[in-house]
Write an enzyme that holds these catalytic residues in place. Structure first.
Site, short mmCIF file in Angstrom:
data_model
loop_
_atom_site.label_atom_id
_atom_site.label_comp_id
_atom_site.label_asym_id
_atom_site.label_seq_id
_atom_site.Cartn_x
_atom_site.Cartn_y
_atom_site.Cartn_z
N TYR A 10 11.56 -8.76 11.08
CA TYR A 10 10.26 -8.70 10.57
C TYR A 10 10.35 -9.61 9.48
O TYR A 10 9.01 -10.70 9.12
CB TYR A 10 10.25 -7.81 10.47
N SER A 59 4.30 -11.79 3.42
CA SER A 59 4.83 -10.71 3.10
C SER A 59 5.71 -11.61 2.24
O SER A 59 6.06 -12.07 2.96
CB SER A 59 4.98 -10.05 4.20
P1 NAD Z 1 -2.12 -2.19 9.98
O1 NAD Z 1 -0.74 -1.33 11.03
O2 NAD Z 1 -3.17 -1.24 9.52
O3 NAD Z 1 -2.96 -3.07 10.51
C1 NAD Z 1 -2.32 -4.34 11.61
C2 NAD Z 1 -2.82 -4.60 12.64
O4 NAD Z 1 -1.94 -5.10 13.62
C3 NAD Z 1 -3.07 -3.50 13.39
O5 NAD Z 1 -5.09 -2.78 13.96
C4 NAD Z 1 -3.01 -3.56 14.56
O6 NAD Z 1 -3.49 -2.51 16.16
C5 NAD Z 1 -2.77 -5.17 15.34
N1 NAD Z 1 -2.02 -5.68 16.25
C6 NAD Z 1 -0.68 -5.17 16.26
N2 NAD Z 1 -0.36 -5.58 17.42
C7 NAD Z 1 -1.70 -6.68 17.38
C8 NAD Z 1 -1.26 -7.64 18.86
N3 NAD Z 1 -0.54 -7.80 19.80
N4 NAD Z 1 -2.46 -7.99 19.39
C9 NAD Z 1 -3.47 -7.76 18.30
N5 NAD Z 1 -3.84 -6.61 17.19
C10 NAD Z 1 -2.42 -6.38 16.87
O7 NAD Z 1 -1.29 -2.38 8.65
P2 NAD Z 1 -1.54 -3.57 7.94
O8 NAD Z 1 -0.79 -3.38 6.92
O9 NAD Z 1 -3.19 -4.02 7.65
O10 NAD Z 1 -1.14 -5.12 8.51
C11 NAD Z 1 -2.16 -5.82 8.74
C12 NAD Z 1 -1.11 -7.29 7.94
O11 NAD Z 1 -0.54 -7.40 6.83
C13 NAD Z 1 0.23 -7.15 9.26
O12 NAD Z 1 0.92 -8.78 9.33
C14 NAD Z 1 1.42 -7.33 8.14
O13 NAD Z 1 2.84 -7.65 8.51
C15 NAD Z 1 1.25 -7.85 6.96
N6 NAD Z 1 1.70 -7.15 5.52
C16 NAD Z 1 1.38 -5.65 5.58
C17 NAD Z 1 2.45 -5.18 3.88
C18 NAD Z 1 1.81 -3.28 3.28
O14 NAD Z 1 2.79 -2.85 3.18
N7 NAD Z 1 0.99 -2.86 4.50
C19 NAD Z 1 2.87 -5.43 2.93
C20 NAD Z 1 3.15 -7.36 3.63
C21 NAD Z 1 2.12 -7.96 5.07
#
Ligand code: NAD
Length: 255
Positions: free
Chosen positions: A160, A146
């Site tokens: 985080y 991130s």
């Molecule tokens: P999202 O909430 O759609 O996806 C996250 C997924 O991780 C969900 O499907 C959730 O069920 C799963 N998850 C959470 N805890 C879990 C566990 N213990 N075991 C198995 N699965 C688990 O959100 P996203 O934005 O698609 O996030 C995906 C990745 O991208 C994450 O690592 C997040 O930190 C990273 N990210 C997102 C953003 C953003 O702005 N959306 C920015 C930087 C990084």
């Protein structure tokens, strides 16, 4: 991009929604056999596998909490049952964000949860993947970091941000350790991406401010992250890339 994805086995964690879902669908469309990990939302993961299968690909739902070693062990065993005892590609996408909490009020449980879900999960899954990739002397891992792992976050989300910094460091360390075994390890560091993770957590004024600060003037989409992840997984296109943390943030980190 090469057709090196055809018949390769790939596992995507957190693949029932958001960025992981987009990556799983893109891998399926390229002909990979995809393990679609989910935590609780099995029906959403089944919808992803259905979509891959309808397009002529192969996929299987793997329900597991990836922050728990015994569940990760079981998940990899189930993947082997579905697609054989091999693994070419792993994408560690599971993660969770947190509500803004000033450090003086931040409960220990917040820190533990952020590190379990965002960082320990990457350690556990990379360990299992390395055990399967090393005998074949090939494989590629992409971790989702991130922009917060560089900046420390926007205030109030230090656990985080620190966990994501750990993901970046894990990526570089594992690239050194696993490179001699033919395994490349990279990370991508998204900025603000429109996924369920942001829902209800970014008030309108903060959204407008962040968009104005982003040189491209908007948040990104999950479908804009998937092509970079596939590029890094590609054994031909990315054959000499390892240990990198690549920004994909509309220019946010520069501001
Ligand atoms: P999202 O909430 O759609 O996806 C996250 C997924 O991780 C969900 O499907 C959730 O069920 C799963 N998850 C959470 N805890 C879990 C566990 N213990 N075991 C198995 N699965 C688990 O959100 P996203 O934005 O698609 O996030 C995906 C990745 O991208 C994450 O690592 C997040 O930190 C990273 N990210 C997102 C953003 C953003 O702005 N959306 C920015 C930087 C990084």
């Amino acid at each position: 991009m090469s057709d090196a994805f055809k018949h390769s086995v790939a596992l995507v964690t957190g693949a029932s929604s958001g960025i992981g879902r987009a990556i799983a669908l893109a891998l399926g469309a390229k002909g990979a056999r995809v393990g679609v990990n989910c935590h609780n939302n099995r029906s959403a993961a089944a919808e992803v596998t259905n979509q891959i299968e309808k397009a002529g690909g192969q996929a299987t739902v793997l329900q597991a909490d990836v922050s728990v070693a015994s569940e990760v062990d079981r998940m990899f065993a189930e993947l082997a049952t579905a697609f054989g005892n091999r693994l070419e590609m792993l994408v560690n996408c599971a993660g969770d964000w947190m509500d803004k909490t000033p450090i003086i009020e931040c409960p220990e449980a917040h820190w533990d949860r952020m590190f379990a879900v965002n960082a320990k999960s990457v350690f556990l899954c990379c360990q299992q993947a390395a055990r399967r990739m090393m005998p074949n002397q090939r494989g590629a891992i992409v971790n989702i970091g991130s922009v917060a792992g560089h900046t420390g976050g926007g205030g109030g989300t230090v656990p985080y941000a620190a966990a994501k910094a750990a993901v970046h460091t894990l990526t570089r360390g594992l690239a050194k350790e696993l490179g001699p075994h033919g395994i490349r390890v990279n990370a991508v560091a998204p900025g603000m991406i429109e996924t369920p993770m942001l829902t209800g957590r970014v008030p309108d004024d903060a959204r407008a401010r962040l968009q104005a600060t982003t040189p491209l003037g908007r948040f990104g989409l999950p479908e804009e992250i998937a092509p970079l992840v596939l590029l890094l997984l590609d054994p031909s296109a990315a054959s000499y890339i390892t240990g990198q943390v690549i920004e994909i943030d509309g220019g946010l980190l520069m501001r």
